[in-house]
Write a protein that holds these residues in place. Structure first.
Motif, short mmCIF file in Angstrom:
data_model
loop_
_atom_site.label_atom_id
_atom_site.label_comp_id
_atom_site.label_asym_id
_atom_site.label_seq_id
_atom_site.Cartn_x
_atom_site.Cartn_y
_atom_site.Cartn_z
N SER A 150 37.07 67.53 -19.37
CA SER A 150 36.81 68.43 -17.72
C SER A 150 37.08 67.12 -17.25
N PHE A 153 39.23 63.87 -17.44
CA PHE A 153 40.44 64.69 -16.98
C PHE A 153 40.33 64.91 -14.88
N PHE A 154 39.40 64.56 -14.86
CA PHE A 154 38.51 65.17 -13.48
C PHE A 154 38.63 63.88 -12.61
N ARG A 156 40.26 61.31 -14.24
CA ARG A 156 41.23 60.49 -14.17
C ARG A 156 42.25 61.05 -12.66
N LYS A 157 42.48 62.02 -12.55
CA LYS A 157 43.12 63.29 -11.47
C LYS A 157 41.81 62.52 -9.91
N ASP A 158 41.09 62.44 -10.52
CA ASP A 158 40.19 61.30 -8.42
C ASP A 158 40.91 60.48 -8.94
N LYS A 160 43.26 58.86 -9.86
CA LYS A 160 44.96 58.70 -8.76
C LYS A 160 44.79 59.43 -7.91
N LEU A 161 44.44 60.37 -7.27
CA LEU A 161 44.37 60.49 -5.91
C LEU A 161 43.82 59.80 -5.34
#
Length: 174
Positions: A150, A153-154, A156-158, A160-161
């Motif tokens: 998790s 994942f977070f 990577r997500k952060d 990308k944002l």
């Protein structure tokens, strides 16, 4: 360490070595060749291994060194030696030279973005980026496997944002 113990331990590490070889080469056939060369060198130099030390680290170092040496040989083989008076061969190539300054800047800026992440997501993300498996990260940090997945994942997500916010859509170069 007896010969039998060495081979038993080596066989136990085979999966990790194959994964590391693929990670380095990004090609399954090259990874097989790298693994075979590593196995050959490790077995022929078994007497140089100090019992009681980390066999995994020793094998990974052998593999990494073989990979680096092979890479250097390939780069040296691609070097053009032009002994003509007017440098005909060098001057007859492409007229456009790629400038990768943009990518250097992006890497530096990406490093800043990664360093700005919270430690709880940055550390597992960097460990995964460096090639550690999820389970290894979980064991090292003393966290459940799902938590590690998790957090990566977070992260990577952060990232990308943040990249989308800062750069919008970047053009893809081929």
């Amino acid at each position: 360490m007896s010969q039998m113990e060495f081979f038993t331990e080596f066989n136990r590490l085979t999966t990790l070595l194959n994964s590391f070889a693929y990670n380095l080469t990004k090609n399954s056939e090259d990874a097989k060749d790298l693994y075979q060369e590593t196995a050959f060198r490790a077995i022929t130099n078994r007497d140089k291994f100090n019992p009681g030390t980390n066999l995994k680290a020793w094998l990974f170092t052998i593999m990494k060194n073989i990979f680096i040496n092979n890479y250097r040989k390939k780069m040296k083989a691609n070097t053009i030696m032009d002994n003509t008076e007017n440098l005909y061969y060098l001057n007859s190539g492409r007229t456009q030279i790629d400038n990768e300054a943009e990518s250097d800047i992006l890497i530096k800026e990406l490093t800043v973005l990664i360093n700005d992440l919270d430690d709880s997501t940055r550390i597992p993300f960097l460990m995964h980026y460096q090639g550690f498996k999820y389970q290894e990260i979980a064991d090292h940090l003393g966290l459940p496997l799902g938590t590690v997945k998790s957090r990566i994942f977070f992260a990577r997500k952060d990232l990308k944002l943040q990249i989308a916010r800062q750069y919008g859509k970047l053009r893809q170069t081929a």
